[in-house]
Design a protein around this motif. Structure first.
Motif, PDB file in Angstrom:
ATOM      1  N   VAL A  26       0.846  -1.175  -0.058  1.00  0.00           N
ATOM      2  CA  VAL A  26       0.150  -0.046  -0.018  1.00  0.00           C
ATOM      3  C   VAL A  26       0.877   1.402   0.079  1.00  0.00           C
ATOM      4  N   LEU A  27       1.701   1.410   0.805  1.00  0.00           N
ATOM      5  CA  LEU A  27       2.864   2.426   0.829  1.00  0.00           C
ATOM      6  C   LEU A  27       3.576   2.548  -0.679  1.00  0.00           C
ATOM      7  N   ALA A  28       3.854   1.527  -1.264  1.00  0.00           N
ATOM      8  CA  ALA A  28       4.375   1.521  -2.386  1.00  0.00           C
ATOM      9  C   ALA A  28       3.671   1.805  -3.644  1.00  0.00           C
ATOM     10  N   ASP A  29       2.293   1.729  -3.405  1.00  0.00           N
ATOM     11  CA  ASP A  29       1.388   2.290  -4.415  1.00  0.00           C
ATOM     12  C   ASP A  29       0.158   2.631  -3.862  1.00  0.00           C
ATOM     13  N   PRO A  30       0.235   3.967  -3.664  1.00  0.00           N
ATOM     14  CA  PRO A  30      -0.862   4.791  -2.894  1.00  0.00           C
ATOM     15  C   PRO A  30      -2.107   4.639  -3.657  1.00  0.00           C
ATOM     16  N   THR A  31      -2.352   4.201  -4.843  1.00  0.00           N
ATOM     17  CA  THR A  31      -3.486   4.042  -5.653  1.00  0.00           C
ATOM     18  C   THR A  31      -4.516   2.718  -5.158  1.00  0.00           C
ATOM     19  N   ILE A  32      -3.688   1.996  -4.416  1.00  0.00           N
ATOM     20  CA  ILE A  32      -4.458   0.661  -3.783  1.00  0.00           C
ATOM     21  C   ILE A  32      -5.554   0.813  -2.830  1.00  0.00           C
ATOM     22  N   PRO A  33      -5.507   1.614  -1.956  1.00  0.00           N
ATOM     23  CA  PRO A  33      -6.674   1.790  -1.165  1.00  0.00           C
ATOM     24  C   PRO A  33      -7.785   2.375  -1.840  1.00  0.00           C
ATOM     25  N   ALA A  34      -7.856   3.304  -2.597  1.00  0.00           N
ATOM     26  CA  ALA A  34      -8.861   4.013  -3.473  1.00  0.00           C
ATOM     27  C   ALA A  34      -9.611   2.878  -4.508  1.00  0.00           C
ATOM     28  N   ARG A  35      -8.716   2.157  -5.113  1.00  0.00           N
ATOM     29  CA  ARG A  35      -9.062   1.061  -5.938  1.00  0.00           C
ATOM     30  C   ARG A  35      -9.878   0.072  -5.093  1.00  0.00           C
ATOM     31  N   CYS A  36      -9.212  -0.454  -3.986  1.00  0.00           N
ATOM     32  CA  CYS A  36      -9.840  -1.547  -3.146  1.00  0.00           C
ATOM     33  C   CYS A  36     -11.212  -0.835  -2.652  1.00  0.00           C
ATOM     34  N   MET A  37     -11.421   0.310  -2.539  1.00  0.00           N
ATOM     35  CA  MET A  37     -12.768   0.693  -1.919  1.00  0.00           C
ATOM     36  C   MET A  37     -13.683   0.841  -2.992  1.00  0.00           C
ATOM     37  N   GLU A  38     -13.086   1.340  -4.353  1.00  0.00           N
ATOM     38  CA  GLU A  38     -13.972   1.225  -5.288  1.00  0.00           C
ATOM     39  C   GLU A  38     -14.660   0.031  -5.654  1.00  0.00           C
TER      40      GLU A  38
END
Length: 91
Positions: A26-38
């Motif tokens: 998650v820290l290496a790719d900050p787009t992951i949390p938004a994608r997971c929530m989407e």
């Protein structure tokens, strides 16, 4: 220490190790949390939502959730659902 205690300690150590690896991704790719929530929002009301969420996260991000989820995987999905509940409570 009983064998049950040592098994629980081993299980907790494994979960911590898995969560550390997840946090690094998650820290290496900050787009992951938004994608997971989407993804979670899309499948929230579906039958077998947790499984569908896990499958799509695995197929579209660097996060891999196996079909046979570990305790850490289940915790991750549980937290996603809690965040969605918190979002709904705000509206």
């Amino acid at each position: 220490m009983s064998s049950g205690d040592s098994r629980e300690i081993s299980r907790q150590a494994k979960m911590i190790s898995e969560m550390r690896g997840f946090i690094k991704k998650v820290l290496a790719d900050p787009t992951i949390p938004a994608r997971c929530m989407e993804i979670a929002r899309q499948h929230r009301s579906d039958r077998n939502a947790d499984t569908l969420i896990a499958e799509e996260i695995s197929s579209t991000t660097t996060i891999r959730i196996p079909e046979e989820m570990s305790d850490a995987d289940r915790l991750f999905i549980e937290v996603i659902n809690e965040v969605l509940e918190d979002e709904e409570a705000l509206y």
